[in-house]
Design a protein around this motif. Structure first.
Motif, short mmCIF file in Angstrom:
data_model
loop_
_atom_site.label_atom_id
_atom_site.label_comp_id
_atom_site.label_asym_id
_atom_site.label_seq_id
_atom_site.Cartn_x
_atom_site.Cartn_y
_atom_site.Cartn_z
N ILE A 1 8.17 -2.02 1.93
CA ILE A 1 7.02 -2.85 2.30
C ILE A 1 7.47 -4.09 3.07
CG2 ILE A 1 5.15 -4.30 1.37
CD1 ILE A 1 4.53 -1.33 1.24
N ASP A 2 8.57 -4.69 2.64
CA ASP A 2 9.05 -5.91 3.30
C ASP A 2 9.52 -5.64 4.73
OD1 ASP A 2 8.46 -7.52 1.18
OD2 ASP A 2 10.48 -7.58 0.36
N LYS A 3 9.83 -4.37 5.04
CA LYS A 3 10.24 -4.03 6.40
C LYS A 3 9.04 -3.90 7.34
CE LYS A 3 14.47 -1.52 5.17
NZ LYS A 3 15.11 -0.17 5.08
N LYS A 4 7.83 -3.96 6.79
CA LYS A 4 6.62 -3.81 7.60
C LYS A 4 5.98 -5.17 7.81
CE LYS A 4 5.48 0.93 6.41
NZ LYS A 4 4.38 1.86 6.12
N PRO A 5 6.26 -5.82 8.93
CA PRO A 5 5.74 -7.18 9.14
C PRO A 5 4.22 -7.25 9.20
CG PRO A 5 6.71 -6.29 11.16
CD PRO A 5 7.06 -5.34 10.07
N ASN A 6 3.57 -6.13 9.56
CA ASN A 6 2.11 -6.14 9.70
C ASN A 6 1.39 -5.62 8.45
OD1 ASN A 6 2.29 -7.07 12.39
ND2 ASN A 6 2.61 -4.99 13.13
N GLU A 7 2.14 -5.40 7.37
CA GLU A 7 1.51 -4.91 6.14
C GLU A 7 0.53 -5.96 5.63
OE1 GLU A 7 0.18 -2.50 4.34
OE2 GLU A 7 2.17 -1.55 4.25
N SER A 8 -0.60 -5.51 5.07
CA SER A 8 -1.65 -6.45 4.64
C SER A 8 -1.17 -7.30 3.47
CB SER A 8 -2.91 -5.68 4.24
OG SER A 8 -2.71 -5.00 3.02
N GLU A 9 -1.76 -8.48 3.37
CA GLU A 9 -1.36 -9.43 2.32
C GLU A 9 -1.66 -8.90 0.93
OE1 GLU A 9 -4.85 -12.70 2.51
OE2 GLU A 9 -4.12 -12.03 4.46
N ILE A 10 -2.76 -8.14 0.79
CA ILE A 10 -3.10 -7.64 -0.54
C ILE A 10 -2.11 -6.58 -1.01
CG2 ILE A 10 -4.68 -5.77 0.19
CD1 ILE A 10 -6.47 -6.65 -2.19
N VAL A 11 -1.61 -5.76 -0.07
CA VAL A 11 -0.61 -4.75 -0.42
C VAL A 11 0.66 -5.42 -0.91
CG1 VAL A 11 0.91 -2.97 0.52
CG2 VAL A 11 -1.52 -2.93 1.07
N LYS A 12 1.12 -6.42 -0.18
CA LYS A 12 2.34 -7.13 -0.58
C LYS A 12 2.17 -7.81 -1.93
CE LYS A 12 4.13 -8.06 4.08
NZ LYS A 12 4.52 -9.10 5.05
N LEU A 13 1.06 -8.53 -2.09
CA LEU A 13 0.88 -9.31 -3.31
C LEU A 13 0.69 -8.42 -4.54
CD1 LEU A 13 -1.37 -12.18 -1.90
CD2 LEU A 13 0.98 -12.39 -2.73
N GLU A 14 -0.05 -7.33 -4.39
CA GLU A 14 -0.23 -6.42 -5.53
C GLU A 14 1.11 -5.82 -5.95
OE1 GLU A 14 -2.51 -5.69 -7.57
OE2 GLU A 14 -4.40 -6.37 -6.69
N LEU A 15 1.96 -5.53 -4.99
CA LEU A 15 3.28 -4.98 -5.31
C LEU A 15 4.16 -6.03 -5.99
CD1 LEU A 15 5.25 -2.67 -5.24
CD2 LEU A 15 5.82 -3.29 -2.88
N TYR A 16 4.12 -7.25 -5.49
CA TYR A 16 4.91 -8.32 -6.12
C TYR A 16 4.41 -8.58 -7.53
CZ TYR A 16 6.26 -9.21 -1.25
OH TYR A 16 6.72 -9.08 0.05
#
Length: 561
Positions: A477-492
């Motif tokens: 996920i961190d390699k995808k600069p355009n990944e949505s904020e909700i995807v990143k935050l839910e994973l964290y």
């Protein structure tokens, strides 16, 4: 009756009543220790009441029976609480809709879908029948079959199931649902055996494919083509054989029935007639066929061009529309033209996700369009792409079971598993999402199964693979600069929750303190770096940050010497 808000055994908080029968009630409960939802079945004890005594004993037998079973289409029981005047059975809370509700809302179901469901039910019944001793379910009906969000079925309510006793000449108690029950389920007409479930399943298929309830007038099973002449004669013959009054005239096992379902077209009148005419007509029609073929090809080409144009037009209108309801309407129109093409479905999913929530109502309307075409759709090489996107929609946006005080992260993960399994099964390893789909699936399965494994003390060795999957998914996920904020935050959030909950378990499975702190620190940095643009993601980010100190303390406690 259990009071809403009461806590059983200091663990299970009763949230609400979700079901009620003549002898029992079912509640939704939250495990306060594990932050997981369960279904709680409450059965009252009543002295000097023979019916209640039967139901009470059935409930105990049901609980003990299910605890011995292990099949994906059966619920799990994790706890039994025997109170002074009632018993509570703690079991899986199954998301989805019972098939009787689907029949009430939509009527008769598509034949291909019913046959697919029939195969799933044959497999789980055959599993029960091949236990030692055999387990006879005895209450197959649409109301006892749950359709889960991933399209798979779950068999519920084992209240009248029984173990087959070879020496018994007859059952001692008449139990079953009128209209669906086999003749031998009524006292004095013989002992129930696997052929009883064949009968009940046949009646259930009759109801599903015709929409006519056998427990309502005219109280008679007509041939299914009486109601719908377009149904298969092969399926009609199968249902008629299932529902013979004499058990010897039925399919003798669910395995035999499953074979017939896999070859139902071969028993169809149309199929047989075609086979007879093929050789007879071949030479007579060969010459004229060429002419008609050319005409047909021309007409087909023109029809395809028109369909393609209409499909593209609706897609374009949907993309240009500003109101979500208008977008959805155009996508539905496109799906009606090409029900096994990806573009409209993916546009629909993206529209549903636009407000950061995939609602139960949106899920129902989406499944209404997709499910009748799902079997054929799986033949499309692009289906795996859609399955992956639907899986992500459930994983990150599904709002079933979410409240102001309760997160539904485990429910979201469980609902997505089947879609990621489809992405893996029907996709190619060359797809850029393939590895991610495998990881999503395995993380979901871990969270689905781990609580029961903890209860059974069989969780050792499960945490290291889960830890490695978490690290891989965060890296991807961190390699995808355009990944949505909700995807990143839910994973964290999932990573921090996992460390907080399982730090000691991770240690026992060989995860070093250095490795755990490295991941926690990386998640902290990444969380702080996420630029939020919506109230919902601001709330998630604040929640993660508020857990930083608790997570650090969990690591400290786990490795304290």
């Amino acid at each position: 009756m259990a009071a809403i808000g009461s806590v059983l055994e200091g663990k299970y908080e009763i949230l609400k009543l979700i079901g009620q029968g003549g002898m029992s009630k079912v509640y939704l409960a939250m495990d306060k220790r594990l932050n997981k939802q369960w279904a709680v079945k409450e059965i009252e004890k009543r002295e000097r009441d023979r019916n209640y005594e039967i139901i009470y004993q059935s409930a105990i037998a049901e609980a003990n029976m299910i605890k011995r079973l292990d099949h994906p289409a059966l619920p799990r029981i994790v706890d039994i609480i025997d109170d002074r005047d009632r018993i509570f059975v703690i079991m899986d809370y199954i998301e989805g809709e019972p098939l009787d509700k689907i029949l009430d809302e939509y009527g008769a179901q598509p034949q291909e879908l019913v046959i697919e469901w029939a195969k799933q039910l044959c497999e789980v019944l055959d599993y029960l029948h091949t236990r030692n001793p055999s387990i006879i379910y005895r209450d197959m009906k649409p109301g006892n079959v749950m359709l889960k969000p991933d399209g798979n079925l779950k068999l519920i309510d084992f209240g009248i199931a029984r173990e087959y006793k070879e020496q018994n000449l007859a059952d001692t108690v008449s139990l079953g649902t009128k209209g669906y029950a086999a003749p031998e389920q009524f006292g004095g007409k013989g002992q129930t055996d696997p052929r009883t479930d064949v009968y009940c399943l046949g009646v259930t298929l009759y109801h599903l494919v015709t929409g006519h309830n056998p427990s309502e007038p005219p109280y008679e099973l007509y041939p299914i083509r009486y109601w719908n002449p377009h149904l298969s004669g092969g399926l009609e013959r199968i249902i008629e054989k299932c529902t013979q009054l004499n058990p010897d005239d039925r399919f003798q096992s669910c395995a035999e029935l499953l074979y017939a379902l896999n070859h139902y077209e071969e028993a169809d009148d149309v199929y047989r007639e075609k086979q007879k005419k093929k050789l007879r007509n071949f030479y007579a029609v060969a010459g004229s066929s060429l002419l008609f073929l050319m005409i047909g090809i021309f007409g087909q080409v023109m029809n395809v061009k028109a369909d393609n144009a209409d499909y593209s037009r609706y897609i374009e209108l949907a993309e240009k529309a500003s109101a979500p309801s208008t977008k959805i309407g155009y996508y539905y129109n496109a799906i009606d033209i090409k029900p096994t093409e990806n573009t409209a479905y993916i546009g629909l999913i993206n529209t549903f996700k636009a407000d950061a929530s995939f609602t139960v109502e949106e899920e129902a309307s989406f499944k209404k369009k997709l499910n009748p075409n799902l079997i054929k759709f799986r033949e499309n090489p692009e289906y795996a792409d859609l399955a992956f996107e639907v899986g992500k929609a459930y994983w990150y946006y599904y709002d079933y079971g979410k409240s102001e005080t309760t997160d539904n992260q485990v429910t979201r993960m469980k609902s997505s598993i089947g879609w990621f399994e489809d992405a893996v099964e029907y996709g190619s390893k060359e797809k850029d999402y393939y590895e991610m789909a495998v990881i999503y699936r395995d993380i979901g399965k871990f969270n689905q199964n781990i609580l029961l494994q903890i209860e059974e003390a069989s969780d050792q060795g499960k945490y290291k693979p889960y830890w490695e999957n978490l690290k891989k998914l965060i890296a991807l996920i961190d390699k995808k600069p355009n990944e949505s904020e909700i995807v990143k935050l839910e994973l964290y959030k999932l990573a921090m929750y996992s460390i907080e909950t399982y730090a000691r378990k991770f240690k026992l499975d060989g995860i070093s303190e250095k490795d755990m702190r490295a991941l926690a620190d990386a998640v902290k940095r990444s969380t702080n770096d996420v630029a939020v643009t919506a109230e919902k993601t601001e709330e998630i980010k604040s929640n993660i940050i508020s857990r930083f100190e608790i997570t650090d303390q969990a690591i400290e406690n786990a490795y304290r010497k």
